[in-house]
Design an enzyme around this catalytic site. Sequence first.
Site, short mmCIF file in Angstrom:
data_model
loop_
_atom_site.label_atom_id
_atom_site.label_comp_id
_atom_site.label_asym_id
_atom_site.label_seq_id
_atom_site.Cartn_x
_atom_site.Cartn_y
_atom_site.Cartn_z
N ARG D 255 -20.98 59.04 19.84
CA ARG D 255 -20.93 58.86 18.40
C ARG D 255 -22.09 59.66 17.84
O ARG D 255 -23.24 59.23 17.89
CB ARG D 255 -21.07 57.37 18.07
CG ARG D 255 -20.77 57.00 16.64
CD ARG D 255 -21.21 55.55 16.37
NE ARG D 255 -22.66 55.46 16.23
CZ ARG D 255 -23.36 54.34 16.32
NH1 ARG D 255 -22.77 53.18 16.54
NH2 ARG D 255 -24.68 54.35 16.17
N HIS D 259 -23.53 54.55 12.95
CA HIS D 259 -22.27 53.82 12.89
C HIS D 259 -21.48 54.12 11.62
O HIS D 259 -20.30 54.45 11.67
CB HIS D 259 -22.53 52.32 13.01
CG HIS D 259 -21.31 51.49 12.81
ND1 HIS D 259 -20.25 51.52 13.70
CD2 HIS D 259 -20.94 50.64 11.83
CE1 HIS D 259 -19.30 50.71 13.26
NE2 HIS D 259 -19.68 50.17 12.13
N TYR D 268 -32.29 51.85 16.85
CA TYR D 268 -31.89 51.24 18.13
C TYR D 268 -31.54 52.24 19.23
O TYR D 268 -31.28 51.84 20.36
CB TYR D 268 -30.73 50.26 17.90
CG TYR D 268 -29.54 50.86 17.17
CD1 TYR D 268 -28.58 51.60 17.86
CD2 TYR D 268 -29.38 50.70 15.79
CE1 TYR D 268 -27.49 52.16 17.20
CE2 TYR D 268 -28.30 51.24 15.12
CZ TYR D 268 -27.35 51.97 15.83
OH TYR D 268 -26.29 52.52 15.18
C1 TPP Z 1 -14.15 41.01 13.90
C2 TPP Z 1 -15.21 41.94 13.41
N1 TPP Z 1 -16.48 41.67 13.72
C3 TPP Z 1 -17.48 42.48 13.29
C4 TPP Z 1 -17.19 43.59 12.56
C5 TPP Z 1 -18.33 44.50 12.08
N2 TPP Z 1 -18.26 45.75 12.82
C6 TPP Z 1 -17.66 46.82 12.28
S1 TPP Z 1 -17.60 48.08 13.36
C7 TPP Z 1 -18.39 47.21 14.56
C8 TPP Z 1 -18.65 47.83 15.89
C9 TPP Z 1 -17.39 48.32 16.56
O1 TPP Z 1 -17.72 48.96 17.72
P1 TPP Z 1 -16.63 49.71 18.61
O2 TPP Z 1 -15.44 48.84 18.80
O3 TPP Z 1 -17.31 50.17 19.84
O4 TPP Z 1 -16.17 50.93 17.72
P2 TPP Z 1 -17.03 52.19 17.27
O5 TPP Z 1 -17.51 51.90 15.88
O6 TPP Z 1 -18.14 52.38 18.22
O7 TPP Z 1 -16.07 53.33 17.28
C10 TPP Z 1 -18.72 45.95 14.09
C11 TPP Z 1 -19.45 44.93 14.86
C12 TPP Z 1 -15.84 43.83 12.26
N3 TPP Z 1 -15.46 44.88 11.53
N4 TPP Z 1 -14.87 43.00 12.71
#
Ligand code: TPP
Lengths: 327, 327, 343, 343
Positions: D255, D259, D268
């Site tokens: 990434r 985020h 972090y």
């Molecule tokens: C159920 C839920 N919990 C928390 C969030 C907040 N949140 C948004 S993205 C994210 C991280 C997702 O990580 P990943 O699945 O690895 O996808 P990436 O963003 O790394 O592509 C979080 C915790 C959310 N959108 N939905």
Amino acid sequence: MPEQTVIEAVRDTMRAEMRRDESVILLGEDVGLRGGVFLATDGFIEEFGEDRVIDTPLAESLICGLALGAAVNGMRPLAEIQFADFVWPAINQLVGEAARVRYGTNGVKTAPMTIRVPYGGGVRGGLYHSQSIEVLFAHTPGLTVVAPATPYDAKGLLASAIRSDDPVIVLEHKRTYRLVKGEVPIEDYTIPIGRAEIKRPGSEMTIVTYGLMLHYALQAAETVSEQGLDVEVLDLRTLRPLDADAIAESVSRTGKVLIVQEDTPAVSISSEVAAIVGERCFFDLDGPITRLTAPELPPMPFSPLQEAAFMPSPEKIVAAIAKLAEL
Amino acid sequence: MPEQTVIEAVRDTMRAEMRRDESVILLGEDVGLRGGVFLATDGFIEEFGEDRVIDTPLAESLICGLALGAAVNGMRPLAEIQFADFVWPAINQLVGEAARVRYGTNGVKTAPMTIRVPYGGGVRGGLYHSQSIEVLFAHTPGLTVVAPATPYDAKGLLASAIRSDDPVIVLEHKRTYRLVKGEVPIEDYTIPIGRAEIKRPGSEMTIVTYGLMLHYALQAAETVSEQGLDVEVLDLRTLRPLDADAIAESVSRTGKVLIVQEDTPAVSISSEVAAIVGERCFFDLDGPITRLTAPELPPMPFSPLQEAAFMPSPEKIVAAIAKLAEL
Amino acid sequence: MSATANKSSKLGTTSPPLSGERLVELYRTMVLSRYLDERVWLLNRQGKAAIAASAQGHEAAQVACIEATDPSKDHYLTYYRQFTAMMALGTEPEEMLRGFLAKDGDPMSAARQFPLHGAHPRVDLFNFSNVIATQLPQAAGVALADKLRGDDAVTIVFFGDGAASQGDTHEAMNFAGIRKLPIVFFCENNRYAISVPLNKQMAVDTVASRAAGYGFPGVQVDGTDVVAVYEATQAAVNRARAGDGPTLIEVSVERLQPHTTDDDHTRYRSPEDIAQMANKDPVKITSETLRRRDLLTEAEDEAIHAEAKRRVNVATDTVDAEPYPDTETMFDHVTSNRDEGGS
Amino acid sequence: MSATANKSSKLGTTSPPLSGERLVELYRTMVLSRYLDERVWLLNRQGKAAIAASAQGHEAAQVACIEATDPSKDHYLTYYRQFTAMMALGTEPEEMLRGFLAKDGDPMSAARQFPLHGAHPRVDLFNFSNVIATQLPQAAGVALADKLRGDDAVTIVFFGDGAASQGDTHEAMNFAGIRKLPIVFFCENNRYAISVPLNKQMAVDTVASRAAGYGFPGVQVDGTDVVAVYEATQAAVNRARAGDGPTLIEVSVERLQPHTTDDDHTRYRSPEDIAQMANKDPVKITSETLRRRDLLTEAEDEAIHAEAKRRVNVATDTVDAEPYPDTETMFDHVTSNRDEGGS
Ligand SMILES: Cc1ncc(C[n+]2csc(CCOP(=O)(O)OP(=O)(O)O)c2C)c(N)n1
Ligand SMILES: Cc1ncc(C[n+]2csc(CCOP(=O)(O)OP(=O)(O)O)c2C)c(N)n1
Ligand SMILES: [Mg+2]
Ligand SMILES: [Mg+2]
């Protein structure tokens, strides 16, 4: 007394409680090095370490189930659901389980756990970062639900929640985090759960409200006071148990009630307040029980004009006051 | 017209809808050879085969997520949650997702899915086989919630639900399944969603109720009619959207309202009915807005005497009528 | 232990093997459990017990598992089928019956809940809810608390093959693996979740195979073999106490009765499937094993049965005559610091 | 493909390999996606775009995956990071920007939702919600409908490494395995879920290893390698179309940005961790590969960049000048058959 924002009061209170009581542990997504997405736990992992500041996997049912298990085994878990919109996967552990631990074991087990849930809109959050999720929690016997709207109340109610021997849901309105400032004593204090507070006294009408809407209601009351209308503003502060006595006392005295909430109307906090008023203030009322809420739409559009149209505002409250006053 | 029980009407309606429309598929735990734990799908797997009668793994979020996915891809899934108490793990897929599919895609996708949820107590079900779970669903924009109380309504509303282009939650009170009998036409018919029905006309007071409590209310109305009190009984039938017009019309006419529900009171269907009455019938009311509900306890004790004490009953309704009539 | 169970030998069993004496004691508990279990079904047919789930077929696995743990400090998160485990943990027949008959003095929940649900008054056994698999994340939380405090306790969490499909199970195992929690996931695989057979519950043969995806060992054990289950559990408990993290133990058992007293398994099990279960009855198997190993004579076996019957009869008579709990007590223990009288 | 990816060869790839011409086309989409993605971040810093998640680092994996599917009949359940996949499926820069700027004519949700959320007007792509992992059971439902009707369509569902921890992921994979659904689980593992690193998300090294517990193959692929991802996806899609069931593909990616625009990853991620990402930039890597394979000249590459820049500029100017959607339209499409004016 120093001035703080709501988020500063929340942060300082959590830090103080963790220093005060070793059994308070923090659970949530990104609560560690990131310090939480709202920075509510900024610096905590450095001070308290990875044992007490636990970055969980991305799993809300797990977070609440862990909190429950740790709570019945001597801890006082303090969990964060990152956004209220993501609390739905955890409903089973909260409403189905935590709420009934004490009752279902006839008091042998208790679950002293606190779940902080940043909620509410007006932050360009769209359908999935704006929701008001208080209804089900406020309905559920065995749960306690607080919704402080000021930095002072945020500190006092969060401390009460953490020290409570029961599961408490703490609803923090995201929009108030940095918007709302107020004086907060440095010394330790708690605010009793279950007590509403008259945030502005008045004689001609009562606005019953909570959360971000408190601030809009206070603005509206100020506006109409310039036109000579004296409106009382009652801040519920705790959504379960509701302070029915305070509601009944105020509305019986003023004779008119306007209930203001950000949430959609059907089967909501505003409904229960209306029911309390309808049952207890019937002989003192001199106007219909009136509500100002969001429209019946999935909350809430991302597009800025639509978001503004969705949310109650000080202007809409002024209009509702005027309409009720004329009746 | 033949007499049927509620469960017979439910079974025959599902079978008829599955014969009528190939896109109706059944999903749930034990819906196959077992025929469902209440035998609602008895004989279905034999008639419709394993493709249309799908025994799912033990996972309610999956059941509702599958239904949603199949619905947006041309099916009309008809899912069963075995007991209402087990719907909590699926809340995210129902309230967070299904309710918003149409809105969140600006109408490009729709989710014509039906979720049948046997609910309610008085069956020695204890804390986890007795719950009333209507509150959150009735609160949620985008969802439709029906709660038929008679075999006739069960057929007409279930057919409407299955043919609806939106997600519909069908609440069937378990205790009515075999207890309540009534005439059900053999021919196809539907009942419009969103319409309450006066199940007993009266002039001196309106009881607003739904589900099992309808039958208790009718018994109570019969009892007090012998004492010369003429009570109207309004059956809500649909819990979202509530038929506010029917409520307002009846209560404005009789001037008194008693809202009876099995669920606990705080932030419930009864609250919303009270709010509607308080807003729309204010100038016609001649008594406080009164509610008779379960006490504020986690529903509901397993022990038989406590269960009986928890549930509203015809006798308790008679007493509440008498108290309100005297005011 | 079956072929796939060889992993458990790697875990290193340091504690002593089961003595012949203890084996007979475990058998005694199994027999008592079986009589009481049968009695409860009878009481249901008489209209006295509203509902019962049975442990018939699971008895050996449950006594053996408990035997490998330390009730003075360990935690047990059970589900509704833990009839025998509860007896192995010292629950008296009278106490069990108070629960089933919803009588005053039910030790688990004061008869607020279904039988066997609530919390145990003497050991740390809890079973809050009927909702399948919720106990797994909770158990991880219990184990987490011990680990953070450095307590020398192990958490044993019980669940069925159906429960393995719930999201909560996945979330709990994943976290337990990450934090190397002192926990034993004990799956009683009886090949059915009510009527749903294993091949509609999962595409693989064993629940134990899932453990690899969480970074800890999974073993499959014959659940009618007291010694095998004891050794596997002991290895897992030792591993947990040593700080090496979780183990998933899957015991293969038969559910000799229908799912609950409300069920009729002839609707969905073939006659052959039902018939073959006679060879998998753990009470019979254990009796034969003990006799073969000369740990039990025919007369002793008969005496064990007679004593069990007698105890069950006495308990039934006692509890049948007792009152239901006082109605007013239903208002207690909703929350700590307030009455809930209204909204 | 990495060492653990050898399973995919077993799946049997029958379709033709990627031509050099198509490779250049995919590269063109990647470059356009990158410029537009960077522009959106700029618009955020200017206060015009409320929020953005970026696909920077995921571009190769996304274009390659889409290339192996058939947009005329397949289904795509995406999540918020599918910036490039959406462009590969033909979403125009202007359409993308209408979403980010919440302008009238946003094709996905009429600007009711976060950017990229809603349903696509031309291909069957949907992304209902921001709630992580909900799309996996839904995708299983979509695939189930196809399977029951005998439709020749495959469902591709995208998710992150964080999403793998959710119960919904487990439930969906379990069911897909049982019913051998025509589905591809496509996991974009960028080692972070916001700030949570992989070792706090799972105790194992690969999400792909979980597939064994569901009875279907799992493969891990280098997500900066267009050809490898294409071949793995093609094998999985073929397998699904042939009725052989699901495949889990895990692509390893970086990434490159925080985020979202709300995040600051220096809080972090270590400086070294951030620095090493320069070597994993799929746009750079693909450019180098194409040049090395003589599929692209320096001049052509520059022209691709110039054209992308130009298109992004034009789109920005156009959309910036457009109005927000009419407020009244927010009342549309709540349910089919009634207005929701009150309770
Ligand atoms: C159920 C839920 N919990 C928390 C969030 C907040 N949140 C948004 S993205 C994210 C991280 C997702 O990580 P990943 O699945 O690895 O996808 P990436 O963003 O790394 O592509 C979080 C915790 C959310 N959108 N939905
Ligand atoms: C969440 C949830 N869904 C459904 C049920 C209804 N139910 C009770 S037991 C059971 C089957 C459980 O099977 P398994 O886990 O294999 O345990 P077993 O009864 O075979 O020991 C089901 C579906 C429930 N109690 N909870
Ligand atoms: Mg089983
Ligand atoms: Mg990630």
